[in-house]
Design an enzyme around this catalytic site. Sequence first.
Site, mmCIF file in Angstrom:
data_model
loop_
_atom_site.group_PDB
_atom_site.id
_atom_site.type_symbol
_atom_site.label_atom_id
_atom_site.label_comp_id
_atom_site.label_asym_id
_atom_site.label_seq_id
_atom_site.Cartn_x
_atom_site.Cartn_y
_atom_site.Cartn_z
ATOM 1 N N PHE A 150 -52.236 21.989 13.674
ATOM 2 C CA PHE A 150 -53.167 21.425 14.668
ATOM 3 C C PHE A 150 -54.515 21.033 14.057
ATOM 4 O O PHE A 150 -55.442 20.692 14.782
ATOM 5 C CB PHE A 150 -53.394 22.432 15.804
ATOM 6 N N ARG A 152 -57.662 19.160 12.288
ATOM 7 C CA ARG A 152 -58.209 17.804 12.429
ATOM 8 C C ARG A 152 -58.778 17.367 11.085
ATOM 9 O O ARG A 152 -59.466 18.152 10.431
ATOM 10 C CB ARG A 152 -59.368 17.786 13.446
ATOM 11 N N LYS A 202 -46.462 20.861 19.944
ATOM 12 C CA LYS A 202 -47.305 19.964 19.143
ATOM 13 C C LYS A 202 -47.435 18.587 19.815
ATOM 14 O O LYS A 202 -48.534 18.057 19.981
ATOM 15 C CB LYS A 202 -46.713 19.822 17.733
ATOM 16 N N ALA A 250 -65.985 8.349 26.008
ATOM 17 C CA ALA A 250 -65.484 6.983 26.216
ATOM 18 C C ALA A 250 -65.810 6.144 24.988
ATOM 19 O O ALA A 250 -66.787 6.404 24.292
ATOM 20 C CB ALA A 250 -66.140 6.384 27.455
ATOM 21 N N CYS A 258 -52.189 10.451 13.914
ATOM 22 C CA CYS A 258 -51.480 11.402 14.782
ATOM 23 C C CYS A 258 -51.325 10.942 16.234
ATOM 24 O O CYS A 258 -50.202 10.813 16.720
ATOM 25 C CB CYS A 258 -52.173 12.755 14.735
ATOM 26 N N LYS A 318 -62.193 8.058 12.487
ATOM 27 C CA LYS A 318 -63.186 8.951 13.089
ATOM 28 C C LYS A 318 -64.123 9.414 11.980
ATOM 29 O O LYS A 318 -63.826 9.196 10.794
ATOM 30 C CB LYS A 318 -62.505 10.125 13.787
ATOM 31 N N ARG A 325 -55.691 5.036 9.018
ATOM 32 C CA ARG A 325 -54.412 4.741 9.674
ATOM 33 C C ARG A 325 -54.641 4.533 11.175
ATOM 34 O O ARG A 325 -55.290 5.344 11.818
ATOM 35 C CB ARG A 325 -53.420 5.887 9.425
HETATM 36 P P1 NAD Z 1 -49.762 12.193 4.297
HETATM 37 O O1 NAD Z 1 -49.130 10.873 4.340
HETATM 38 O O2 NAD Z 1 -51.224 12.326 4.025
HETATM 39 O O3 NAD Z 1 -49.012 13.117 3.220
HETATM 40 C C1 NAD Z 1 -47.638 13.199 3.088
HETATM 41 C C2 NAD Z 1 -47.336 13.509 1.627
HETATM 42 O O4 NAD Z 1 -45.941 13.778 1.487
HETATM 43 C C3 NAD Z 1 -47.650 12.358 0.674
HETATM 44 O O5 NAD Z 1 -48.519 12.794 -0.346
HETATM 45 C C4 NAD Z 1 -46.279 11.952 0.118
HETATM 46 O O6 NAD Z 1 -46.333 11.483 -1.209
HETATM 47 C C5 NAD Z 1 -45.517 13.266 0.237
HETATM 48 N N1 NAD Z 1 -44.063 13.122 0.186
HETATM 49 C C6 NAD Z 1 -43.282 12.204 0.796
HETATM 50 N N2 NAD Z 1 -41.987 12.415 0.486
HETATM 51 C C7 NAD Z 1 -41.960 13.484 -0.325
HETATM 52 C C8 NAD Z 1 -40.917 14.184 -0.995
HETATM 53 N N3 NAD Z 1 -39.641 13.802 -0.871
HETATM 54 N N4 NAD Z 1 -41.241 15.230 -1.750
HETATM 55 C C9 NAD Z 1 -42.530 15.616 -1.895
HETATM 56 N N5 NAD Z 1 -43.550 15.002 -1.298
HETATM 57 C C10 NAD Z 1 -43.282 13.945 -0.524
HETATM 58 O O7 NAD Z 1 -49.409 12.888 5.694
HETATM 59 P P2 NAD Z 1 -50.273 13.945 6.526
HETATM 60 O O8 NAD Z 1 -51.366 13.247 7.251
HETATM 61 O O9 NAD Z 1 -50.583 15.102 5.679
HETATM 62 O O10 NAD Z 1 -49.208 14.365 7.637
HETATM 63 C C11 NAD Z 1 -48.082 15.165 7.317
HETATM 64 C C12 NAD Z 1 -47.436 15.620 8.625
HETATM 65 O O11 NAD Z 1 -48.352 16.479 9.330
HETATM 66 C C13 NAD Z 1 -47.100 14.493 9.585
HETATM 67 O O12 NAD Z 1 -45.941 14.808 10.283
HETATM 68 C C14 NAD Z 1 -48.280 14.489 10.543
HETATM 69 O O13 NAD Z 1 -47.946 13.980 11.797
HETATM 70 C C15 NAD Z 1 -48.594 15.961 10.632
HETATM 71 N N6 NAD Z 1 -49.994 16.266 10.981
HETATM 72 C C16 NAD Z 1 -50.998 15.532 10.450
HETATM 73 C C17 NAD Z 1 -52.315 15.863 10.754
HETATM 74 C C18 NAD Z 1 -53.452 15.055 10.190
HETATM 75 O O14 NAD Z 1 -54.582 15.214 10.682
HETATM 76 N N7 NAD Z 1 -53.239 14.231 9.183
HETATM 77 C C19 NAD Z 1 -52.599 16.942 11.608
HETATM 78 C C20 NAD Z 1 -51.534 17.691 12.109
HETATM 79 C C21 NAD Z 1 -50.230 17.336 11.797
#
Ligand code: NAD
Length: 428
Positions: A150, A152, A202, A250, A258, A318, A325
């Site tokens: 969760f 940010r 989630k 707003a 996300c 933000k 993204r």
């Molecule tokens: P991201 O794109 O920043 O990072 C993902 C990483 O995974 C990349 O570095 C990529 O190279 C790596 N990867 C891909 N395939 C791989 C493999 N086969 N082996 C090893 N590494 C591999 O993504 P993120 O923002 O960290 O988000 C990850 C997950 O967490 C998503 O499902 C997202 O929805 C969730 N999430 C994100 C946030 C956020 O604020 N970014 C918050 C909560 C949940």
Amino acid sequence: MQICVIGTGYVGLVTGVCMADLGNNVTCVDIDKAKIDGLKKGVVPIYEPGLKDLLKRNKKRLKFTTSIKDGISKAAIVFIAVGTPPTKTGEADLTYIKSVAKTIGKNMNGYKIIVDKSTVPVGVGDLVESIIEDNSKGKYDFDVASCPEFLREGSAIYDFMNPDRVVIGAKRKEAAQKIAEIFKPLNTKIIISDIRSAELIKHASNTFLAMKISFINEIANICERVGADVEVVANGMGLDKRIGKLFLNAGAGFGGSCFPKDVEALRSMARNEDYEPLILNAVMDVNKQQRKIVINKIKQMLGTIEGRQIGILGLAFKPNTDDIREAVSVDIIRALLDKGCRIKAFDPVAAKRVKKIFSQVQYVKDEYAAAENAECLVVLTEWNEFKEMDLKKIKKAMKKPGIVDARNIYDPKKIKKLGFEYAGIGRN
Ligand code: NAD
């Protein structure tokens, strides 16, 4: 504890580093070799306040590798934190999750708990379990669990260390309790549930927050028509404990990696089960509309938009992150460029990412350079430094002093007094 985190993006890297800080030995794995090479030298590939220092402080407990086999070999618990981006139809793309599960399965060497930290549709826990089972040929016992994240971006370390709750979904109580041990030092509420409920918590949480944003934007649009001020309305609503103040700002709508993707994914989940999610549809529709409203405000301020010189303040989706993204800025810049506008843009950290999308934009060193000769200045990200900037200097730099404040960071009365034309969101 010996932990492996697969994926070193915003979530994986923060998770790995924070878990090391809690005293665990953590191996972080990523397929991106450049990222891993950099991390080995202490180079953090993302902008996240405090992350570099925390990584440095815990370097003895942290290892980085591109090999899942090496990463999981000694690990008792393996966290999957790879991306789950949206497909064209809005569903979550499970390519990375499936590929990781397959490699884990092929390289199992004993009992492990595989924990999904990525945001995934309901049912992915079962999918991961069956992929590991097939690829390990049933040779090893293992548990699969869900522990959605969760945090940010921008306050990721604080959020990880101070969560409102930790959700753990697992089939076996013992597995859930083992995962819970990692989070015990955080002194927070730990919710143990079945995997499907954890996966849905989630999506439901993110969608609810997105709904609050679209709701207040709808109210803002009504405010403009009935002569009310949405900032006053939101404050009056937010003081009611049942409603709460947060996520009632707003503006130009939500973006990021996300909210849009998670609302879309939940929509797809519902539709796959023949349920039309009416509220979720409205959340997305209002959000789309807000971007058009910002463009219309620029148009209204300038009469015609074609060929104008526009200054953009803020590119990140933000403040306190370099993530762009689904950022509002990308849509607004595209629309302005389509109309032949010339754009000078400034963001404290995100410009290099937007540069890869729009080479024709001039990326400048500060807010004053963005205002230079501009006929309209558009605030798209509420960075603190924009709240504090010298507005007299801004006015002097502009060709025509007008601000479209798509994040409502200024007081309309004060700004008009300084001689600016001003348009906020829902501020009449
Ligand atoms: P991201 O794109 O920043 O990072 C993902 C990483 O995974 C990349 O570095 C990529 O190279 C790596 N990867 C891909 N395939 C791989 C493999 N086969 N082996 C090893 N590494 C591999 O993504 P993120 O923002 O960290 O988000 C990850 C997950 O967490 C998503 O499902 C997202 O929805 C969730 N999430 C994100 C946030 C956020 O604020 N970014 C918050 C909560 C949940």
